[in-house]
Motif scaffolding. Sequence first.
Motif, PDB file in Angstrom:
ATOM      1  N   SER A 193     -12.638   0.732  -3.412  1.00  0.00           N
ATOM      2  CA  SER A 193     -11.427   0.143  -4.007  1.00  0.00           C
ATOM      3  C   SER A 193     -11.087   0.769  -5.349  1.00  0.00           C
ATOM      4  CB  SER A 193     -11.610  -1.369  -4.165  1.00  0.00           C
ATOM      5  OG  SER A 193     -11.755  -1.992  -2.913  1.00  0.00           O
ATOM      6  N   ARG A 194     -12.122   1.196  -6.067  1.00  0.00           N
ATOM      7  CA  ARG A 194     -11.864   1.840  -7.358  1.00  0.00           C
ATOM      8  C   ARG A 194     -11.035   3.114  -7.178  1.00  0.00           C
ATOM      9  NH1 ARG A 194     -14.327   2.127 -12.484  1.00  0.00           N
ATOM     10  NH2 ARG A 194     -15.864   0.566 -11.877  1.00  0.00           N
ATOM     11  N   GLU A 195     -11.226   3.832  -6.094  1.00  0.00           N
ATOM     12  CA  GLU A 195     -10.426   5.028  -5.820  1.00  0.00           C
ATOM     13  C   GLU A 195      -9.022   4.652  -5.349  1.00  0.00           C
ATOM     14  OE1 GLU A 195     -12.227   7.704  -3.097  1.00  0.00           O
ATOM     15  OE2 GLU A 195     -14.140   7.807  -4.174  1.00  0.00           O
ATOM     16  N   VAL A 196      -8.956   3.642  -4.475  1.00  0.00           N
ATOM     17  CA  VAL A 196      -7.656   3.258  -3.914  1.00  0.00           C
ATOM     18  C   VAL A 196      -6.709   2.827  -5.023  1.00  0.00           C
ATOM     19  CG1 VAL A 196      -6.472   1.655  -2.369  1.00  0.00           C
ATOM     20  CG2 VAL A 196      -8.683   2.616  -1.712  1.00  0.00           C
ATOM     21  N   GLU A 222       0.983   3.357  -8.069  1.00  0.00           N
ATOM     22  CA  GLU A 222       1.406   4.677  -7.593  1.00  0.00           C
ATOM     23  C   GLU A 222       1.349   4.659  -6.068  1.00  0.00           C
ATOM     24  OE1 GLU A 222      -0.590   7.915  -9.432  1.00  0.00           O
ATOM     25  OE2 GLU A 222      -0.468   7.051 -11.444  1.00  0.00           O
ATOM     26  N   ARG A 223       2.295   3.995  -5.474  1.00  0.00           N
ATOM     27  CA  ARG A 223       2.316   3.823  -4.023  1.00  0.00           C
ATOM     28  C   ARG A 223       3.507   4.510  -3.372  1.00  0.00           C
ATOM     29  NH1 ARG A 223       4.331  -2.520  -3.836  1.00  0.00           N
ATOM     30  NH2 ARG A 223       6.317  -2.177  -4.904  1.00  0.00           N
ATOM     31  N   SER A 224       4.432   5.035  -4.197  1.00  0.00           N
ATOM     32  CA  SER A 224       5.659   5.622  -3.667  1.00  0.00           C
ATOM     33  C   SER A 224       5.859   7.052  -4.132  1.00  0.00           C
ATOM     34  CB  SER A 224       6.869   4.779  -4.095  1.00  0.00           C
ATOM     35  OG  SER A 224       6.716   3.432  -3.689  1.00  0.00           O
ATOM     36  N   GLY A 225       4.807   7.657  -4.645  1.00  0.00           N
ATOM     37  CA  GLY A 225       4.921   9.023  -5.125  1.00  0.00           C
ATOM     38  C   GLY A 225       5.193   9.119  -6.608  1.00  0.00           C
ATOM     39  N   TYR A 226       5.289   7.995  -7.305  1.00  0.00           N
ATOM     40  CA  TYR A 226       5.522   7.978  -8.744  1.00  0.00           C
ATOM     41  C   TYR A 226       5.005   6.647  -9.290  1.00  0.00           C
ATOM     42  CZ  TYR A 226       9.426   5.028  -7.311  1.00  0.00           C
ATOM     43  OH  TYR A 226      10.184   4.033  -6.738  1.00  0.00           O
ATOM     44  N   PRO A 227       4.659   6.560 -10.581  1.00  0.00           N
ATOM     45  CA  PRO A 227       4.245   5.275 -11.163  1.00  0.00           C
ATOM     46  C   PRO A 227       5.406   4.291 -11.120  1.00  0.00           C
ATOM     47  CG  PRO A 227       3.638   7.105 -12.597  1.00  0.00           C
ATOM     48  CD  PRO A 227       4.551   7.662 -11.551  1.00  0.00           C
ATOM     49  N   LEU A 264       0.805  -1.218   0.000  1.00  0.00           N
ATOM     50  CA  LEU A 264       0.000   0.000   0.000  1.00  0.00           C
ATOM     51  C   LEU A 264       0.839   1.269   0.000  1.00  0.00           C
ATOM     52  CD1 LEU A 264      -2.950   0.711  -0.139  1.00  0.00           C
ATOM     53  CD2 LEU A 264      -3.020   0.750   2.361  1.00  0.00           C
ATOM     54  N   GLY A 265       1.963   1.239   0.706  1.00  0.00           N
ATOM     55  CA  GLY A 265       2.884   2.369   0.686  1.00  0.00           C
ATOM     56  C   GLY A 265       2.275   3.660   1.192  1.00  0.00           C
ATOM     57  N   MET A 266       2.451   4.738   0.424  1.00  0.00           N
ATOM     58  CA  MET A 266       2.027   6.068   0.842  1.00  0.00           C
ATOM     59  C   MET A 266       0.516   6.250   0.857  1.00  0.00           C
ATOM     60  SD  MET A 266       4.891   8.371  -1.156  1.00  0.00           S
ATOM     61  CE  MET A 266       4.121   9.903  -0.619  1.00  0.00           C
ATOM     62  N   LYS A 267      -0.230   5.298   0.359  1.00  0.00           N
ATOM     63  CA  LYS A 267      -1.689   5.410   0.359  1.00  0.00           C
ATOM     64  C   LYS A 267      -2.295   5.091   1.732  1.00  0.00           C
ATOM     65  CE  LYS A 267      -2.445   4.613  -4.539  1.00  0.00           C
ATOM     66  NZ  LYS A 267      -3.342   4.002  -5.530  1.00  0.00           N
ATOM     67  N   TYR A 268      -1.466   4.681   2.637  1.00  0.00           N
ATOM     68  CA  TYR A 268      -1.961   4.363   3.986  1.00  0.00           C
ATOM     69  C   TYR A 268      -1.824   5.585   4.889  1.00  0.00           C
ATOM     70  CZ  TYR A 268      -2.556   1.988   8.433  1.00  0.00           C
ATOM     71  OH  TYR A 268      -3.027   1.608   9.664  1.00  0.00           O
ATOM     72  N   PRO A 269      -2.780   5.900   5.769  1.00  0.00           N
ATOM     73  CA  PRO A 269      -4.054   5.213   6.008  1.00  0.00           C
ATOM     74  C   PRO A 269      -5.209   5.784   5.195  1.00  0.00           C
ATOM     75  CG  PRO A 269      -3.698   6.814   7.709  1.00  0.00           C
ATOM     76  CD  PRO A 269      -2.521   6.939   6.780  1.00  0.00           C
ATOM     77  N   TRP A 270      -4.866   6.686   4.246  1.00  0.00           N
ATOM     78  CA  TRP A 270      -5.900   7.315   3.428  1.00  0.00           C
ATOM     79  C   TRP A 270      -6.839   6.298   2.798  1.00  0.00           C
ATOM     80  CZ3 TRP A 270      -6.171   6.446  -1.881  1.00  0.00           C
ATOM     81  CH2 TRP A 270      -7.097   7.230  -2.586  1.00  0.00           C
ATOM     82  N   ALA A 271      -6.315   5.121   2.388  1.00  0.00           N
ATOM     83  CA  ALA A 271      -7.106   4.157   1.640  1.00  0.00           C
ATOM     84  C   ALA A 271      -8.177   3.465   2.470  1.00  0.00           C
ATOM     85  CB  ALA A 271      -6.174   3.108   1.032  1.00  0.00           C
TER      86      ALA A 271
END
Length: 441
Positions: A109-112, A144-149, A97-104
Amino acid sequence: MTGSPSSDADRARADDGGGRPASGNPQPPGAFPPGSDVAADLARVDWAATTLGPVGEWSQSLTTALRILLGSRFSMWMCWGPELTFFCNDAYRHDTLGMKYPWALGRPSREVWSEIWADIGPRIGTVLREGRSTWDEALLLILERSGYPEETYHTFSYSPLADDDGRVAGMICVVSEDTDRVVAERRMATLRDLATAIGPAVDAAGVAESAAGVLARNERDVPFAVVYLLDGDVAHLAAAEGIAAGHPLAPDELDPADPAWDFVRTSLAEQRTVLVGDADRRWAGLPAGPWDAPPGQLAVLPLPCPSSGGSAGFFVVGLNRYRPVDAGYAGFLELAAGQVAARTESVRAFEEERRRADALAELDRAKTAFFTNVSHEFRTPLTLLLGPAEDALADEEWPLPPVQRTRLELVARNGQRLLRLVNSLLDFSRLAGGTAVARPE
């Protein structure tokens, strides 16, 4: 990151902009199992603002599935309900999940996973419609979990989750990331093929052409490769793969002293890899290889020549825009350049030795021709001298006085000896020239 908050504070504690505070609404103590960081953050989500409703109204099936998810140490995530609300466990948080946590947490799921929904959405749809599991092995996903594709590979299975009435209400995913393995195997295969390809090359141009071809076959790591060989202060294009010769980045020749090629001069002067950023803006029309956009970075790698203390040439390669240029990537490129440099120096040493051998052979041919000519030149006057001397000694009608005979016999005897030496020299010249004919007896 698309769809993600810009800071930890924004993600973890501030209102998310969609009416769902990420904190401030503690759930009942028994709603989520203790001892999990993700469980603690899930407890802070305002579930009443989601389509799932308050935790106290959740079905037993959802609660049980969530406890299984959070209690597992294997990387897993799940979605539930009409919006496929997202849940994950601690392992998935750290691994994927990386940087998407805990926002996700609690998001659809379609947004995450909006960036890969075209890939995973149909698979999830199959699970929900047909109630059967899917399986994918080392599937390429640009996350896109680390700030870049980022180019990633995952082996995973989507399995249906049933509600209390037995209908499919959600999906659970068990996943293992294969990115490091897939990328490492790909690069090792390239290095192996490179050693095989450049081995038979007999000149520096052949080494460069073979090397560029092998590197460009690994399009994901090297969208294109250009090799230059130095001739004095000028670099001449030796090979270009994945990019057209004559492209502004691949001219037929270039001068490293030209300010436009300062990155090449730096690489050669300091004998190190130089990265060039904003490549897609600096050179229009760069080939993208298998990706949807051209490389954002280039790497220039010198081909060191230890015997001379300089460089035989240099590589210019496009870099995978979806992989970080970390120690592994840099090491792969430097190992490739090292192989090419070693083989280039080897073939150049061989070429130099062959030139010396050709010069010696030419000298030997000249020596043989000289001895042959000299031998013929010696035989002619000797024959003219020995003929009259032998005739005089054999003349019975006009015999020589004893004193003159003795003198002439000495001349004839030494003349014959000299003739034998000349004939031996001529035979040697024929042997050296390969024109002697053997007559065995």
